[in-house]
Design an enzyme around this catalytic site. Sequence first.
Site, PDB file in Angstrom:
ATOM      1  N   ASP A 178       0.785  -1.278   0.044  1.00  0.00           N
ATOM      2  CA  ASP A 178      -0.033  -0.239  -0.344  1.00  0.00           C
ATOM      3  C   ASP A 178       0.868   1.243  -0.014  1.00  0.00           C
ATOM      4  OD1 ASP A 178      -2.691   1.175   0.187  1.00  0.00           O
ATOM      5  OD2 ASP A 178      -3.238   0.066   1.615  1.00  0.00           O
ATOM      6  N   ASP A 186     -10.955   1.888  -3.127  1.00  0.00           N
ATOM      7  CA  ASP A 186     -11.728   1.911  -1.944  1.00  0.00           C
ATOM      8  C   ASP A 186     -12.861   1.847  -2.024  1.00  0.00           C
ATOM      9  OD1 ASP A 186      -8.992   1.297  -0.973  1.00  0.00           O
ATOM     10  OD2 ASP A 186      -8.623   3.033   0.455  1.00  0.00           O
TER      11      ASP A 186
END
Length: 746
Positions: free
Chosen positions: A488, A558
């Site tokens: 990430d 997301d």
Amino acid sequence: MKFPRTCAHRYMAILGAMMLVACGAMVDARAAASDSAAHIDVSGHVFRLDAAKVTYALGVNEKGQLQSIYWGPRLAPGDPLPAPVAPPGGDSINGAVDAVPQEYAGWGEGLYYEPDLKVTFPDGNRDLALRYLSHSVHGNMLSVVLKDIERPIVVTLQYEIDPGTGILRRSAVIENRTVTPVIVEQASAGTWFLPRSHDYTLRFLAGRWAAENSIYERPVQPGKTVLESRRGSTGMQNAPWFAIRRNDASETHGQVWFGALAWSGSWQIAIEQDQTEQIRVTGGFNPFDFGYKLAPGASLQTPSFYAGVTTGGMGEASRLLHRLELTRILPQAPHSRARPVLYNSWEATGFDVNEAGQTALAEKAASIGVERFVMDDGWFGARNSDKAGLGDWTVNPQKFPHGLKPLIDRVHALGMDFGIWVEPEMVNPDSDLYRAHPDWVLNMTGRPRTLGRNQMVLNLARPDVRAYVFGALDKLLSENQIAFLKWDYNRSWSEPGWPQVSPDQQKNVYVDFVSNVYGILEELRRKHPNVEIESCSSGGGRVDLGIMHLTDEVWPSDNTDAFDRLRIQDGFTQAYTPGVMMAWVTDSPSSMDGRSMSLEYRFLSAMQGSLGIGANLTKWTTQDVTTAQRLIADYKVVRETVQHGDLYRLVSPDSGSEHSATENVSPDKAHAVLFAFLHSSTEGYLYPTVRLQGLDADARYRVRVLQGTLAERTPTVASGAYWMNVGIDVVMRGDFQGAAIAFDRE
Ligand code: GLA
């Protein structure tokens, strides 16, 4: 002036022995490419590259400038390609140089358009005029060497043509052969020229967190459209991709030029219609705040810029790019491994991870057919929220008193492999790493260190920081049986300073940071060849062909709301293959929009890409489990087609209609799978008939319903021609309905 028919040329005298290195054995003769499907022909001072349905030609004009000649549908072998002639021109308003479609223009001689290269020398000179020096051909790659008319700044242009798609890769290597450092202030991979015309529409992708990859179109008119990131990474503001279509081109027909940049740092693609009505597309490092100090003898390679052309419309443009990604870009290309069905804990547990909770989820996940269990954020350091712990890559002893081994062993015993979340380029101020090394972050001396998500960016350009990050990941992978990293990257840069080096070298951080990230990924992959990696950045903030070269899949957003995802996936697939497009089934109502959708609908939306589950499985009913088991089993049957086949976007969710549909066809056309969605029924209309594309018209296909209901009297077997012309009627009424139908050749 005519150029001699050998590599020797007028600069030889100036450069002497240095030049000899650049002169390959290739002279005028046709160079047989290593792959029979691609050809590079060199005829005098004209270079022609052919592959698939594409011809690209360039040549050296009488002034020694490397000039674009043609880029479009494939020409016949003997077609005349005239030697380029520099257009006459040049007056007090427009310099002569502006009329020349130069493949790689230095900023100099009165150039007013986007330059490919701008250099400042220590004596204040900023004029650069690049001329042909030599060329060579190796396999499918043509290299053309240019040099400034006076100073030994040497640029090697690479043109590599992909036999399967005709897509070209362009990149430039800039060498400083002077005896002093120079500052490279702008460097692109090259400029692409389209035929002169008023008849163009630019398509591009723009977005933000939770709304990545929206499709926009605007006419190409005089002036410039700049697509870019100034954030230090790829970003979601724009995707590093463009398409320019003829105004009458559609999803299924017409001429489209398209391209994608392979760079995960600040980047720019400029689409410009100049005063002479040339269309120029220039892409590379973002010139904003750029300044790469190049020492004597050093070289700088620009990102690669891939681009292609088709007459098959936007759909075919995407399919060509997808094919390139699957066969050339991805780490396992040309035989990319199918993505396993994964479970990810993030939406179920947030930071509240521990051995018992993760084990319980793993048991549920295994029972529905999941193949990979991924523990997300929260397992390391003092990581109980996003305020602490980043940088401390040791297992949290309260959450995992016996380390990760018991959980990993259990996951293996359940028949799954194990993956874990990391965010290696970042640090929280509240971490042991930051307390020990406050100088390791990007910062400008004396200035505030702006936080993003309570974290700072480690300066990966520094060799010690690079070594730390590699060491931490290498240790994690060496000590634990980890098959997968979710890598990430959750903030954009601020104060991109590097106080430890001289002021004129500090901006090298824009390149050196990214090169070191790539270096770490390469080294990790070499040392741990079975580990797969996902590129995530607060959703789809780091998706580009550069990172895709080193990672196996990407996280598009997301936003996991199944309806929103249809639109995000439609935008994503303009540029990127469904084979890397991770999509999770999450809880309903969705955390993003509070929208309620059936489990079946959520599955079908996620099955358009690489299927994952991100729901809180401990709350699922027995019926949910049964539905999931059935659809995951079905997905495993069709996933090869979905992930590695050809995508046909039959009806875009962006079209303003209440329905959308996609179809994936296996490369051998033996299998196809249709996903059809209804947003909301209106006024009693039936769901429109869906006509398939891309099947073998003469073959017979048996229809198999994975989800949904077909109209009565739908045949079970019919020809490809039937399914493509008569089509198929799916019965759908209500809100948020979905269907999935497989077609198998008999
Ligand atoms: C980012 C990612 C999410 C999740 C969180 C964890 O937002 O995009 O999927 O991993 O970080 O903190």
